[in-house]
Design a protein around this motif. Structure first.
Motif, PDB file in Angstrom:
ATOM      1  N   LEU A   1       0.853  -1.184   0.000  1.00 31.81           N
ATOM      2  CA  LEU A   1       0.000   0.000   0.000  1.00 31.81           C
ATOM      3  C   LEU A   1       0.892   1.239   0.000  1.00 31.81           C
ATOM      4  CD1 LEU A   1      -2.863   1.285   0.327  1.00 31.81           C
ATOM      5  CD2 LEU A   1      -2.421   1.249   2.798  1.00 31.81           C
ATOM      6  N   ARG A   2       0.561   2.182  -0.856  1.00 31.40           N
ATOM      7  CA  ARG A   2       1.330   3.428  -0.962  1.00 31.40           C
ATOM      8  C   ARG A   2       0.826   4.397   0.098  1.00 31.40           C
ATOM      9  NH1 ARG A   2       4.079   5.940  -5.424  1.00 31.40           N
ATOM     10  NH2 ARG A   2       4.057   8.214  -5.306  1.00 31.40           N
ATOM     11  N   VAL A   3       1.707   4.764   1.021  1.00 33.77           N
ATOM     12  CA  VAL A   3       1.343   5.664   2.107  1.00 33.77           C
ATOM     13  C   VAL A   3       2.152   6.950   1.985  1.00 33.77           C
ATOM     14  CG1 VAL A   3       1.356   6.015   4.614  1.00 33.77           C
ATOM     15  CG2 VAL A   3       0.730   3.785   3.657  1.00 33.77           C
ATOM     16  N   HIS A   4       1.449   8.079   2.000  1.00 30.04           N
ATOM     17  CA  HIS A   4       2.088   9.388   1.992  1.00 30.04           C
ATOM     18  C   HIS A   4       2.012   9.955   3.407  1.00 30.04           C
ATOM     19  CE1 HIS A   4       1.603  10.291  -2.596  1.00 30.04           C
ATOM     20  NE2 HIS A   4       1.810   8.997  -2.358  1.00 30.04           N
ATOM     21  N   TYR A   5       3.144  10.413   3.908  1.00 29.59           N
ATOM     22  CA  TYR A   5       3.150  11.022   5.237  1.00 29.59           C
ATOM     23  C   TYR A   5       4.058  12.243   5.200  1.00 29.59           C
ATOM     24  CZ  TYR A   5       7.700   8.752   5.761  1.00 29.59           C
ATOM     25  OH  TYR A   5       8.996   8.369   5.577  1.00 29.59           O
ATOM     26  N   PHE A   6       3.806  13.173   6.092  1.00 26.03           N
ATOM     27  CA  PHE A   6       4.557  14.424   6.124  1.00 26.03           C
ATOM     28  C   PHE A   6       5.509  14.410   7.306  1.00 26.03           C
ATOM     29  CE2 PHE A   6       0.831  15.180   3.666  1.00 26.03           C
ATOM     30  CZ  PHE A   6       1.198  16.115   2.697  1.00 26.03           C
ATOM     31  N   ARG A   7       6.802  14.506   6.995  1.00 23.82           N
ATOM     32  CA  ARG A   7       7.803  14.540   8.052  1.00 23.82           C
ATOM     33  C   ARG A   7       7.613  15.794   8.893  1.00 23.82           C
ATOM     34  NH1 ARG A   7      12.566  15.549   6.937  1.00 23.82           N
ATOM     35  NH2 ARG A   7      13.525  14.437   8.657  1.00 23.82           N
ATOM     36  N   GLU A   8       7.714  15.636  10.201  1.00 20.65           N
ATOM     37  CA  GLU A   8       7.538  16.755  11.113  1.00 20.65           C
ATOM     38  C   GLU A   8       8.573  16.688  12.223  1.00 20.65           C
ATOM     39  OE1 GLU A   8       2.741  17.474  10.854  1.00 20.65           O
ATOM     40  OE2 GLU A   8       3.519  16.181  12.434  1.00 20.65           O
ATOM     41  N   VAL A   9       8.983  17.845  12.672  1.00 21.06           N
ATOM     42  CA  VAL A   9       9.812  17.922  13.874  1.00 21.06           C
ATOM     43  C   VAL A   9       9.186  18.967  14.787  1.00 21.06           C
ATOM     44  CG1 VAL A   9      11.957  17.212  12.757  1.00 21.06           C
ATOM     45  CG2 VAL A   9      11.370  19.633  12.841  1.00 21.06           C
ATOM     46  N   ALA A  10       9.240  18.709  16.066  1.00 21.36           N
ATOM     47  CA  ALA A  10       8.639  19.638  17.028  1.00 21.36           C
ATOM     48  C   ALA A  10       9.595  20.771  17.345  1.00 21.36           C
ATOM     49  CB  ALA A  10       8.273  18.881  18.300  1.00 21.36           C
ATOM     50  N   ALA A  11       9.045  21.985  17.465  1.00 16.60           N
ATOM     51  CA  ALA A  11       9.792  23.153  17.936  1.00 16.60           C
ATOM     52  C   ALA A  11      11.090  23.340  17.171  1.00 16.60           C
ATOM     53  CB  ALA A  11      10.065  23.030  19.427  1.00 16.60           C
ATOM     54  N   GLU A  12      11.006  23.399  15.844  1.00 12.59           N
ATOM     55  CA  GLU A  12      12.200  23.577  15.026  1.00 12.59           C
ATOM     56  C   GLU A  12      12.792  24.963  15.256  1.00 12.59           C
ATOM     57  OE1 GLU A  12      13.584  22.782  10.379  1.00 12.59           O
ATOM     58  OE2 GLU A  12      11.477  22.702  10.967  1.00 12.59           O
ATOM     59  N   THR A  13      14.087  25.022  15.532  1.00 12.50           N
ATOM     60  CA  THR A  13      14.752  26.293  15.829  1.00 12.50           C
ATOM     61  C   THR A  13      15.000  27.070  14.546  1.00 12.50           C
ATOM     62  OG1 THR A  13      15.855  25.293  17.724  1.00 12.50           O
ATOM     63  CG2 THR A  13      16.774  27.359  16.878  1.00 12.50           C
ATOM     64  N   PRO A  14      14.562  28.328  14.462  1.00 17.23           N
ATOM     65  CA  PRO A  14      14.805  29.125  13.255  1.00 17.23           C
ATOM     66  C   PRO A  14      16.298  29.333  13.017  1.00 17.23           C
ATOM     67  CG  PRO A  14      13.143  30.154  14.650  1.00 17.23           C
ATOM     68  CD  PRO A  14      13.763  29.058  15.456  1.00 17.23           C
ATOM     69  N   ILE A  15      16.696  29.333  11.762  1.00 19.79           N
ATOM     70  CA  ILE A  15      18.073  29.649  11.378  1.00 19.79           C
ATOM     71  C   ILE A  15      18.092  31.117  10.961  1.00 19.79           C
ATOM     72  CG2 ILE A  15      19.912  29.169   9.714  1.00 19.79           C
ATOM     73  CD1 ILE A  15      18.895  26.252   9.721  1.00 19.79           C
ATOM     74  N   PRO A  16      18.836  31.981  11.676  1.00 19.31           N
ATOM     75  CA  PRO A  16      18.679  33.431  11.535  1.00 19.31           C
ATOM     76  C   PRO A  16      19.459  34.048  10.380  1.00 19.31           C
ATOM     77  CG  PRO A  16      20.268  32.964  13.245  1.00 19.31           C
ATOM     78  CD  PRO A  16      19.777  31.619  12.756  1.00 19.31           C
ATOM     79  N   PHE A  17      19.452  33.392   9.231  1.00 21.82           N
ATOM     80  CA  PHE A  17      20.132  33.933   8.061  1.00 21.82           C
ATOM     81  C   PHE A  17      19.220  33.774   6.859  1.00 21.82           C
ATOM     82  CE2 PHE A  17      23.440  32.235  10.893  1.00 21.82           C
ATOM     83  CZ  PHE A  17      24.113  33.426  11.190  1.00 21.82           C
ATOM     84  N   ALA A  18      19.191  34.784   6.009  1.00 25.23           N
ATOM     85  CA  ALA A  18      18.258  34.794   4.881  1.00 25.23           C
ATOM     86  C   ALA A  18      18.924  34.298   3.605  1.00 25.23           C
ATOM     87  CB  ALA A  18      17.720  36.204   4.669  1.00 25.23           C
ATOM     88  N   GLU A  19      18.152  33.548   2.831  1.00 25.49           N
ATOM     89  CA  GLU A  19      18.597  33.130   1.511  1.00 25.49           C
ATOM     90  C   GLU A  19      18.393  34.267   0.511  1.00 25.49           C
ATOM     91  OE1 GLU A  19      14.255  32.777   1.470  1.00 25.49           O
ATOM     92  OE2 GLU A  19      15.818  32.306   2.936  1.00 25.49           O
ATOM     93  N   GLY A  20      19.088  34.202  -0.607  1.00 18.27           N
ATOM     94  CA  GLY A  20      18.877  35.157  -1.688  1.00 18.27           C
ATOM     95  C   GLY A  20      18.466  34.433  -2.950  1.00 18.27           C
ATOM     96  N   VAL A  21      17.637  35.060  -3.762  1.00 18.78           N
ATOM     97  CA  VAL A  21      17.274  34.520  -5.078  1.00 18.78           C
ATOM     98  C   VAL A  21      17.970  35.385  -6.121  1.00 18.78           C
ATOM     99  CG1 VAL A  21      15.423  34.051  -6.717  1.00 18.78           C
ATOM    100  CG2 VAL A  21      15.073  33.589  -4.284  1.00 18.78           C
ATOM    101  N   LEU A  22      18.930  34.792  -6.831  1.00 17.21           N
ATOM    102  CA  LEU A  22      19.719  35.538  -7.803  1.00 17.21           C
ATOM    103  C   LEU A  22      19.105  35.517  -9.193  1.00 17.21           C
ATOM    104  CD1 LEU A  22      23.327  34.379  -6.816  1.00 17.21           C
ATOM    105  CD2 LEU A  22      21.951  36.232  -5.868  1.00 17.21           C
ATOM    106  N   HIS A  23      18.324  34.480  -9.460  1.00 22.99           N
ATOM    107  CA  HIS A  23      17.740  34.338 -10.799  1.00 22.99           C
ATOM    108  C   HIS A  23      16.538  33.409 -10.716  1.00 22.99           C
ATOM    109  CE1 HIS A  23      17.560  33.751 -15.190  1.00 22.99           C
ATOM    110  NE2 HIS A  23      17.314  32.493 -14.895  1.00 22.99           N
ATOM    111  N   ALA A  24      15.515  33.730 -11.476  1.00 16.46           N
ATOM    112  CA  ALA A  24      14.343  32.844 -11.569  1.00 16.46           C
ATOM    113  C   ALA A  24      13.723  32.999 -12.950  1.00 16.46           C
ATOM    114  CB  ALA A  24      13.324  33.176 -10.487  1.00 16.46           C
ATOM    115  N   ASP A  25      13.538  31.888 -13.651  1.00 15.39           N
ATOM    116  CA  ASP A  25      12.809  31.896 -14.915  1.00 15.39           C
ATOM    117  C   ASP A  25      11.873  30.687 -14.924  1.00 15.39           C
ATOM    118  OD1 ASP A  25      14.306  29.611 -15.775  1.00 15.39           O
ATOM    119  OD2 ASP A  25      15.844  30.880 -16.675  1.00 15.39           O
ATOM    120  N   GLU A  26      11.356  30.326 -16.060  1.00 12.35           N
ATOM    121  CA  GLU A  26      10.367  29.244 -16.091  1.00 12.35           C
ATOM    122  C   GLU A  26      10.994  27.868 -15.901  1.00 12.35           C
ATOM    123  OE1 GLU A  26       8.615  28.404 -19.971  1.00 12.35           O
ATOM    124  OE2 GLU A  26      10.083  29.769 -20.884  1.00 12.35           O
ATOM    125  N   HIS A  27      12.327  27.780 -15.946  1.00 12.96           N
ATOM    126  CA  HIS A  27      12.995  26.493 -15.809  1.00 12.96           C
ATOM    127  C   HIS A  27      13.910  26.398 -14.592  1.00 12.96           C
ATOM    128  CE1 HIS A  27      11.561  25.343 -19.787  1.00 12.96           C
ATOM    129  NE2 HIS A  27      12.006  26.499 -20.247  1.00 12.96           N
TER     130      HIS A  27
END
Length: 301
Positions: free
Chosen positions: A67-93
């Protein structure tokens, strides 16, 4: 009692193995012994365990092999990582992102929500995003994502066929006795503990060209060109040369577990995925992307 959870945005999939369990719940508890029965019951109550057609599975749903079972991985009280990502480029691919230090590319272990993938899916509103390659959690810099399933295979082939030219920067101790540029070609295998790599005798399966970009006194900035992409390759090769990358908790000396498990945000690993270049398989044009992040020799002190 209520719990705060960070949940993956896409389900993981399990085809139930052969066994004599009465219910799907019994099988999940046996298959994932680290996850308590109460946690699976709570997930089921919140509709976080589904069959292949998207129907919710409850505690009494009968077990069926494969039987194919889909489940969502979860962790309790995940600590935020205080650094931001940047998006340098985005197109349709393609999406090209600048990953900060300490942020994993994709869900692993205790990290689900605090990953580059999860952040970009939310930010761009595109659940089809898939990383085309990985860099270590402690490494900063460029990561390419496919955002279109129709063209994904063409871009994945670039990595598989080594058609992507990668350049890294690293801050590490000076090597005045070495002649540069130099080529490090060795055989890398799993070490001990299991998460380490080590060099061994035998046919080389890893190759890095090392250049000096800038001499900064006791530490130099090195320009690294990985020809292959083995796990921890650059970190192992630099350590083997006698210039372990600054603030590396694994190479050349493994820090004790207590120090490894607590990130010191003041002392990030001085390794940066600096640039990526390739011939676009769709347009035939040469493309190059450069990170806007920078390393800091001061972090080595």
């Amino acid at each position: 009692m209520t719990h705060a959870f960070a949940a993956s945005l896409r389900p993981s999939v399990l085809h139930l193995p052969r066994g004599d369990w009465r219910t799907v719940l019994d099988c999940l508890c046996a298959h994932f012994p680290a996850i308590g029965r109460d946690i699976w019951l709570e997930r089921m109550a919140r509709g976080r365990v589904l069959d292949g057609e998207g129907n919710t599975l409850g505690p009494e749903h009968p077990y069926r092999e494969a039987l194919r079972v889909h489940y969502f991985r979860e962790v309790a009280a995940e600590t935020p990582i205080p650094f931001a990502e940047g998006v340098l480029h985005a197109d349709e691919h393609l999406v090209v992102a600048d990953k900060p230090h300490f942020l994993p590319v994709a869900p692993v272990g205790e990290y689900v929500e605090q990953t580059l993938l999860a952040r970009l899916v939310r930010r761009l509103g595109n659940p089809d995003l898939v990383p085309l390659h990985r860099i270590d959690r402690l490494t900063a810099g460029l990561v390419l994502f496919s955002c279109n399933p129709a063209s994904r295979g063409r871009y994945q082939a670039l990595f598989r066929e080594r058609q992507i030219r990668k350049v890294y920067s690293a801050i590490a101790p000076a090597l005045p006795g070495q002649s540069f540029p130099l080529l490090r070609r060795t055989r890398l295998v799993k070490g001990e503990p299991f998460f380490l790599m080590r060099e061994t005798e035998g046919e080389p399966n890893s190759e890095t060209r090392v250049e000096v970009g800038e001499r900064l006194g006791e530490h130099w900035r090195y320009v690294l060109h990985p020809v292959t992409g083995k796990t921890h390759q650059l970190r192992v090769h630099m350590a083997a040369l006698g210039a372990g990358i600054c603030n590396d908790p694994l190479y050349p000396h493994l820090l004790e577990r207590a120090r490894r498990e607590i990130d010191d945000h003041r002392r990030p690993l001085q390794l940066l995925a600096q640039s990526l270049s390739f011939v676009d398989p769709l347009s035939g044009r040469e493309r190059r992307f450069d990170s806007r992040l920078a390393l800091s020799p001061d972090a080595c002190r």
